[in-house]
Scaffold this motif. Structure first.
Motif, mmCIF file in Angstrom:
data_model
loop_
_atom_site.group_PDB
_atom_site.id
_atom_site.type_symbol
_atom_site.label_atom_id
_atom_site.label_comp_id
_atom_site.label_asym_id
_atom_site.label_seq_id
_atom_site.Cartn_x
_atom_site.Cartn_y
_atom_site.Cartn_z
ATOM 1 N N ILE A 98 0.890 -1.241 0.093
ATOM 2 C CA ILE A 98 0.152 -0.029 0.077
ATOM 3 C C ILE A 98 0.810 1.147 0.005
ATOM 4 C CG2 ILE A 98 -1.825 1.157 1.264
ATOM 5 C CD1 ILE A 98 -3.001 -1.117 1.078
ATOM 6 N N ALA A 156 2.426 1.197 -4.727
ATOM 7 C CA ALA A 156 1.536 2.128 -5.543
ATOM 8 C C ALA A 156 2.242 3.638 -5.655
ATOM 9 C CB ALA A 156 0.197 1.978 -4.921
ATOM 10 N N GLY A 168 -6.689 4.752 0.721
ATOM 11 C CA GLY A 168 -7.723 4.343 -0.369
ATOM 12 C C GLY A 168 -8.098 5.502 -0.998
ATOM 13 N N THR A 227 -5.465 7.260 -3.052
ATOM 14 C CA THR A 227 -5.178 6.422 -4.436
ATOM 15 C C THR A 227 -6.286 6.609 -5.342
ATOM 16 O OG1 THR A 227 -4.355 4.568 -3.268
ATOM 17 C CG2 THR A 227 -4.908 4.241 -5.338
ATOM 18 N N ALA A 260 -7.886 0.880 -10.377
ATOM 19 C CA ALA A 260 -7.892 1.583 -8.749
ATOM 20 C C ALA A 260 -9.131 2.060 -8.332
ATOM 21 C CB ALA A 260 -6.822 2.368 -8.600
ATOM 22 N N PHE A 272 -10.487 0.259 -5.092
ATOM 23 C CA PHE A 272 -10.547 1.127 -3.735
ATOM 24 C C PHE A 272 -11.629 1.359 -3.180
ATOM 25 C CE2 PHE A 272 -5.932 0.700 -4.682
ATOM 26 C CZ PHE A 272 -5.593 0.612 -3.394
ATOM 27 N N TRP A 324 -11.281 -6.726 -4.026
ATOM 28 C CA TRP A 324 -9.971 -5.582 -4.044
ATOM 29 C C TRP A 324 -8.599 -6.166 -4.286
ATOM 30 C CZ3 TRP A 324 -6.267 -4.918 -0.334
ATOM 31 C CH2 TRP A 324 -5.202 -4.125 -0.471
ATOM 32 N N GLU A 376 -5.697 -5.212 -7.125
ATOM 33 C CA GLU A 376 -4.799 -4.791 -6.470
ATOM 34 C C GLU A 376 -3.400 -5.110 -6.661
ATOM 35 O OE1 GLU A 376 -3.884 -1.828 -4.840
ATOM 36 O OE2 GLU A 376 -2.155 -2.268 -3.691
#
Ligand code: HEM
Ligand SMILES: [Cu+2]
Length: 760
Positions: free
Chosen positions: A118, A122, A223, A226, A264, A268, A306, A310
């Motif tokens: 995370i 990303a 989240g 993102t 995404a 997310f 998710w 991801e």
């Protein structure tokens, strides 16, 4: 047994301090263009400068600055998560849990997984996207620059929330030196979370650790960050492209960032809702994921719906970088540009349809399991398309042994191993065997370490001159790249083996017979760690001390027609700022807008010309194929006469495609295949292999098909008969390949002569 919190906080502190020291030291010994050295300014001036810099970086909305902020943040998180990893691997040096406790080990794999996925991977890709995407698109900035900055600034608090446990614990222990334990009991009981990064219910509901709530809030915040970033990328690609950047000429990295952002955007918000439900279950007595409510399986469904996309959110930007960088270092354009774009789209759609392959062992209905197995295996197809296109891009290229190339080649290798082991896991019976073992850890690390950081580092080298105007230390970089590829392979291939032998993962304690293998894996990991530090050192020190870039085309891209938009921007800036002269030739064509593909767009004239090309290629293929087939028949006929080739093979050929076992049909197939299929394939290939003599290509091509032929029709000979068989098959196919190429060459030359005569 050591105190994890103190050790980890100290390690993190020491590393950050070392980075600052490198920066400070390198700054002080800046080299000037006349060879002299700058004296460090007085402390007072330095302080003023720092203040101004801080204000600038805190308030900037420029995409390049925001991009660098993302990259620095991601790097810090990566170092932190990397320390977790090193601590875990250190524990595994011995079979007993004698360095950390098993609880500590649980916390380590949880924080390591979450931090890496995370807060490291990303953000770094979003940073690279922020920096180069607008340059590649010819845009002035991202579509919403201020929203962009907000998207970034949500991340640091998110990380601090998610990992506050470490600081609370260290703070508590330090206070405890002067205060009695009772009043600060709370600070002393908080620990980093140890329930696994997948946060499976019911453990994640029942665990009393308050840090778990902070973690959930931090994840929720990340989240949101993102999603904001993703919306910005999508809007930028859609609306901010320069006039000359059409969909057809959009570069491959922007395509990948666009598709990633789409993923995404859908994934997310779902994680966000699931996290809120979990928070409610923990604190307000709801029953979303308890056994009298939706049940623990519901969490798994939501989580992996998710979680699987991801993984692709991390992986697709890496493939985009590969497709962008590889051609630069082999001097050829990306093979099959469209196929690469389509495979990216295909992966993105499929990645939402396979989540339950993480749940094969939970007792889901076997019919559901079977359909998920089918889709999961299907994902191998677009992945393989990418690999084949990369390999074909390298084929015959003019390979430059630079650090980025070493990382690209290494990345393709580890991705192949990581991908193939993943296909096995998609098969239910195999998954049942390997689920929860080190095999899984080996599989996904070959990808998350194998291709993701490899491509990040390759990109950092490739764009270093563009970002800093200086060169990194190129020898150190090559050494670092080799070390990284080597260490990663040793560490994670070993884990595959350990898992294959059945050792369960997520355990601090293991049977003594695995010790040697675990130690090898740990040494491999340390090598990865050292190489990461060397990279960090190189980036920091070269920023002040690296050689100045002397040319507006530092990678010599004009020569191969790959002087893409971002370098054109760089050239303009260097000319503007430092009065450099542009390298020759001054104007260049963008290479990634494949002209041949533009011609095949669906306007009526283009279709007509496409048909003409197809028809002329087909006739060329038929004539060349016929000549080749006759020559090959001569070779095979001789082999049949001396008794090393069995004509029964031709009957088998008919059977192979489902026809009756008739020798005439077999001969017919042989002629059709030789006259039509192979020559067309050959034509398609030779189009993409410019520069190599047609003659040589013919021999290589013939060798490849003869190998296939030998495998398919091996009839059980041995000894001399086998040798004779191999020799004749090879010779027959070489005759075929020569026949093809000589005929092609002759016909093409004649056609060109005729055209030129017509023009004149
Ligand atoms: C030198 C680099 C790395 C090393 C040595 C390393 C090592 C490890 C180890 C030892 C485990 C625990 C295995 C177990 O006991 O089950 C683990 C788990 C994990 N790692 Fe890494 N890792 C590295 C890099 C990364 C990176 C770059 C990522 C992601 C981008 C990553 C993601 C994960 C995840 C998601 C888990 C699963 C955690 C869990 O079991 O809940 N790792 N890693
Ligand atoms: Cu998956």
């Amino acid at each position: 047994m050591m105190n994890r919190a103190i050790v980890e906080a100290t390690a993190l502190g020491v590393l950050l301090a070392a980075c600052l020291a490198v920066w400070w030291g390198a700054r002080g010994r800046r080299v000037l263009s006349d060879g002299g050295v700058v004296e460090r300014e007085s402390i007072r001036n330095e302080f003023d400068r720092l203040q101004r810099a801080a204000l600038r970086w805190l308030t900037t909305t420029d995409h390049k600055d925001v991009g660098l902020l993302y990259i620095v943040f991601g790097t810090v998180a990566g170092v932190w998560g990397g320390i977790d990893a090193m601590m875990m691997r250190t524990e595994l040096l011995t079979p007993a849990a004698d360095i950390w406790t098993p609880e500590t080990y649980n916390a380590l794999f949880t924080t390591h997984g979450l931090t890496m996925l995370i807060f490291f991977a990303a953000p770094v890709f979003f940073g690279i996207g922020n920096y180069v995407l607008p340059l590649l698109l010819g845009a002035d900035d991202m579509a919403f620059p201020r929203v962009n900055a907000i998207g970034f600034w949500l991340l640091p608090p998110a990380l601090l929330l998610a990992r506050a446990g470490l600081f609370i614990q260290v703070g508590g222990q330090l206070l405890n030196l002067v205060l009695p334990a009772e009043p600060i009991r709370f600070l002393l009981t908080v620990r980093e979370v140890g329930v696994g990064w997948t946060l499976y219910a019911p453990l994640s509901i029942q665990s009393p650790n308050p840090q778990l709530d902070l973690l959930l809030l931090g994840l929720h915040l990340s989240g949101i960050a993102t999603t904001i970033g993703a919306i910005n990328f999508i809007a930028t690609v859609f609306y901010e492209r320069a006039d000359d950047v059409t969909w057809a000429s959009l570069d491959i990295f922007s395509w990948n960032m666009l598709v990633t952002s789409g993923l995404a955007l859908f994934a997310f918000p779902l994680l966000g809702s699931a996290i809120v439900m979990l928070l409610l279950d923990r604190n307000f007595g709801t029953t979303f994921f308890t056994s009298d409510g939706g049940g623990a399986l519901l969490w798994q469904h939501l989580f992996w719906f998710w979680g699987h996309p991801e993984v692709y959110i991390l992986f697709l930007p890496a493939t985009g970088l590969m497709s962008l960088l590889l051609p630069k270092f082999v001097g050829r354009k990306l093979f099959g540009f469209r196929a690469v774009v389509y495979s990216t789209l295909g992966l993105s759609v499929l990645s939402f349809g396979v989540w339950a392959h993480h749940m094969f062992v939970t007792g889901i209905d076997p019919r559901i399991g079977a359909s998920f197995m089918a889709v999961s295996i299907a994902i191998a197809v677009p992945s393989a398309i990418k690999v084949f296109n990369w390999l074909t891009t390298m084929w015959d290229g003019n390979i430059r042994m630079t650090a980025p190339l070493i990382l690209c080649a290494g990345g393709i290798g580890t991705f192949i191993i990581g991908g193939v082991t993943g296909v096995f896991l998609a098969v239910i019976p195999i998954d049942i065997l390997y689920h929860g073992t080190y095999y899984v850890v080996g599989h996904f690390h070959l990808i998350v370490v194998g291709i993701i950081p490899f491509m990040m580092i390759a990109a950092s080298y490739y764009w270093y001159p563009l970002i800093t105007g200086r060169w990194y230390d190129r020898r150190l970089a090559r050494f670092q790249s080799v070390l990284l590829v080597f260490g990663g392979t040793v560490a994670f291939m070993t884990l595959l083996v350990i898992g294959g032998l059945g050792l369960p993962r997520r355990q601090a304690i293991y049977p003594a017979e695995f010790q040697l293998a675990q130690q090898i894996a740990t040494v491999g990991s340390y090598v990865v760690g050292i190489s990461a530090l060397l990279w960090l050192y190189n980036m920091l020190a070269s920023y002040w001390q690296g050689d100045r870039v002397e040319s507006t085309d530092p990678w010599n891209l004009k020569k191969t027609n790959q002087f893409t938009n971002e370098w054109q921007w760089f050239e303009a800036r260097m000319v503007d700022r430092y009065d450099m002269t542009p390298t020759e030739p001054e104007t260049v064509r963008r290479s990634y807008a494949p002209e041949a593909e533009a011609a095949s767009s669906l306007s009526s004239g283009a279709v007509g010309s496409t048909w003409r090309i197809v028809a002329s290629n087909a006739s060329l293929a038929a004539i060349g194929g016929f000549v080749g087939t006759v020559l090959m028949a001569g070779g095979l006929g001789t082999a049949a006469l001396v008794g090393v080739f069995d004509l029964v093979s031709l009957i088998e050929l008919a059977e192979l495609v489902g026809l009756p076992p008739n020798p005439i049909l077999g001969v017919g197939l042989f002629l059709v295949g030789g006259t039509v299929t192979w020559p067309l394939l050959f034509l398609a290939f030779s189009d993409y292999l410019p520069g190599r003599m047609l003659f040589e290509t013919g021999l290589v091509f013939a060798t490849i098909i003869s190998s296939g032929f030998i495998l398919a029709f091996y009839t059980g000979q041995s000894g001399l008969a086998l040798v004779g068989y191999l020799a004749f098959v090879l010779v027959a196919h070489w005759a075929y390949g020569l026949g093809l190429t000589v005929t092609f060459r002759y016909l093409q030359t004649r056609r060109r002569d005729r055209l030129e005569a017509g023009d004149a």
